[in-house]
Design a protein around this motif. Structure first.
Motif, short mmCIF file in Angstrom:
data_model
loop_
_atom_site.label_atom_id
_atom_site.label_comp_id
_atom_site.label_asym_id
_atom_site.label_seq_id
_atom_site.Cartn_x
_atom_site.Cartn_y
_atom_site.Cartn_z
N PRO A 266 0.79 -1.24 0.00
CA PRO A 266 0.00 0.00 0.00
C PRO A 266 0.82 1.28 0.00
CG PRO A 266 -0.15 -1.09 2.13
CD PRO A 266 0.60 -2.03 1.22
N GLY A 304 -2.34 8.29 -1.53
CA GLY A 304 -2.26 9.01 -2.81
C GLY A 304 -1.59 10.36 -2.67
N PHE A 305 -1.02 10.62 -1.49
CA PHE A 305 -0.31 11.88 -1.25
C PHE A 305 1.12 11.59 -0.83
CE2 PHE A 305 -1.99 16.24 -0.87
CZ PHE A 305 -3.17 16.06 -1.57
N HIS A 307 5.48 11.66 -1.84
CA HIS A 307 6.34 10.87 -2.72
C HIS A 307 7.77 11.04 -2.28
CE1 HIS A 307 8.05 9.19 -6.37
NE2 HIS A 307 6.86 8.68 -6.60
#
Ligand code: CMC
Length: 429
Positions: A266, A304-305, A307
């Motif tokens: 995930p 999704g936030f 990197h």
């Protein structure tokens, strides 16, 4: 006079060492000479998660995380997404140049004529329970392929390597479609080489023996662009696994099974599935601020936030956000998009996210598109796998043809017990 070296002074001994610097990088091996006693091992660098360690020299993908730039073989991702196709991008990644018309036609022909699975492999899918996660099936299918194509272990032979590349790129959509059809209890559709790559994939997923059946071209194009956006991302976790297993000279199927397993997590490719779960849990735009507060308290991460490399908007997320609305023209609106847009707006104005440079990444909007196209959430990472396959293969070819590469074998800082004698079980407390 300036020199391309560093001078390191060891304050423990007062000794000074001159170490070459190339590409703003020192060779970790050069640190080994720095030691207090001659019988010591010498100095190493400690870098959990390889945060600041280059493991290879590569000519495939360039990322500038501060500026939000992504290029494959020099070509900006925005131009490739707009003008190219997934198979052309796959060629570019693997061979280093855009193909001529004839090269592209041959490449597409070869891949589309390696799409059928061995019937023994078809039986493999029936061995899984109806609710098996398709990534588990995908990983198993890749390992299974290595048992079918024994010559694949001759990785030093360029013709053998190319043959496996055709097979992997050709067969993966069939594997993915069979995972899906098994899951929904429908018969498998065999590949149709007259169709385009993504069109054939959607057909294998969807076809139910209708007399008039056509794949929607907008959806096929959208998926093709999504695959382009996922095609490579230099030394991420799964690619490092591909290279790590590849460095032991395992065949590419085994290496790719490992890479796919890393992608499943995930914090990596599994994030797109997690995003949809998160947006569904939030349920309504009005719940966004409270959710953000819980993220800031450290209860969980905003999926999704963020990197490791991008400290700016992920350029892929920008393109995906645009494609989402094109897909909704066909599928109807996915209500989760409103929650996602609001989540992004609130987060990008919040000091917590601003100070840590956390922006939406590729997974933030991709899951919403996949869901609108009626993919179940556990298929999302399988789609990522299809997209990433040419990148893994390009990196693997680069690895096995690079004379500087060696078997991946990191060091450790041992902090465990010193010598101690075995204690018989009767004498243990
Ligand atoms: N939500 C909230 N806080 C975050 C997040 C997030 N998504 N990501 C990072 N942070 C915070 C983290 O808590 C830390 O704060 P502090 O300095 O106060 O301890 C700081 O930001 C730095 O985080 P990190 O864990 O050191 O950063 P990393 O580079 O090791 O992790 C990441 C990168 C992608 C694993 C992480 O941002 C994350 O877990 N994101 C959510 C999962 C996700 O969306 N993954 C997909 C990545 S893109 C596609 C792919 O690779 O497959």
């Amino acid at each position: 006079m300036s020199k391309d070296t560093f001078t390191i002074i060891d304050n423990r001994t007062g000794k000074s060492y001159e170490i070459p610097v190339e590409y703003s990088t020192i060779r970790a091996r050069d640190l080994r000479q720095i030691k207090v006693h001659p019988d010591e091992f010498g100095t190493m660098s400690y870098d959990p998660g390889f945060d600041n360690t280059a493991s290879c020299k590569s000519r495939i993908t360039f990322i500038d995380g501060e500026k939000g730039i992504l290029r494959y073989r020099g070509y900006p991702i925005e131009q490739l997404a707009e003008k190219s196709t997934f198979l052309e991008v796959a060629y570019l990644l693997i061979f280093g140049e855009l193909p001529t018309k004839q090269q592209l036609a041959e490449w597409e022909y070869k891949i589309m004529h390696h799409t059928f699975l061995h019937e023994n492999m078809t039986e493999l899918f029936h061995a899984f329970r109806y609710d098996a996660h398709p990534m588990g099936m995908m990983i198993s299918a890749l390992a299974f392929m290595s048992t079918l194509h024994k010559e694949a272990s001759r990785i030093e032979d360029p013709d053998v390597r190319l043959k496996q590349i055709y097979r992997i790129l050709g067969k993966l959509p069939t594997v993915a479609a069979f995972c899906y059809r098994h899951r929904i209890g429908r018969p498998f559709n065999y590949p149709n080489a007259d169709m385009g790559y993504t069109e054939n994939f959607l057909y294998m997923l969807d076809y139910m023996h209708q007399t008039k059946y056509e794949v929607n071209p907008v959806l096929a194009k959208a998926l093709d662009v999504l695959f382009i956006l996922h095609a490579d991302h230099e030394q991420n976790a799964s690619t490092s696994v591909m290279r790590s297993i590849g460095s032991a000279y395992a065949d590419p199927y085994s290496a790719m099974a490992g890479a796919a397993a890393a992608l499943f997590g995930p914090r990596h490719g599994g994030a797109n599935e997690a995003v949809v779960k998160m947006l569904t849990e939030i349920g309504d735009v009005k719940n966004v601020p409270a959710y953000i507060e819980r993220v800031k308290k450290g209860e969980f991460r905003l999926m999704g936030f963020g990197h490791r490399v991008y400290k700016n908007y992920d350029p892929r997320a920008k393109i995906i956000k645009r494609i989402a609305y094109e897909v909704f023209e066909v599928t109807g609106m996915n209500p989760l998009i409103d929650i996602a847009v609001e989540l992004e707006r609130v987060a990008l104005e919040d000091e917590y996210f601003i100070s840590r440079k956390l922006y939406p990444n590729v997974d933030f909007y991709s899951g919403i598109i996949y869901q609108a196209m009626r993919f179940p959430p556990d298929m999302f990472t399988v789609l990522f796998t299809l997209g990433r396959a040419p990148g893994w293969l390009a990196q693997w070819v680069e690895l096995v043809t690079d004379p500087e590469q060696k078997i991946a074998r990191p060091r450790q800082i041992y902090l465990g017990y010193d010598y101690r004698d075995y204690v018989p079980i009767e004498q243990r407390g």
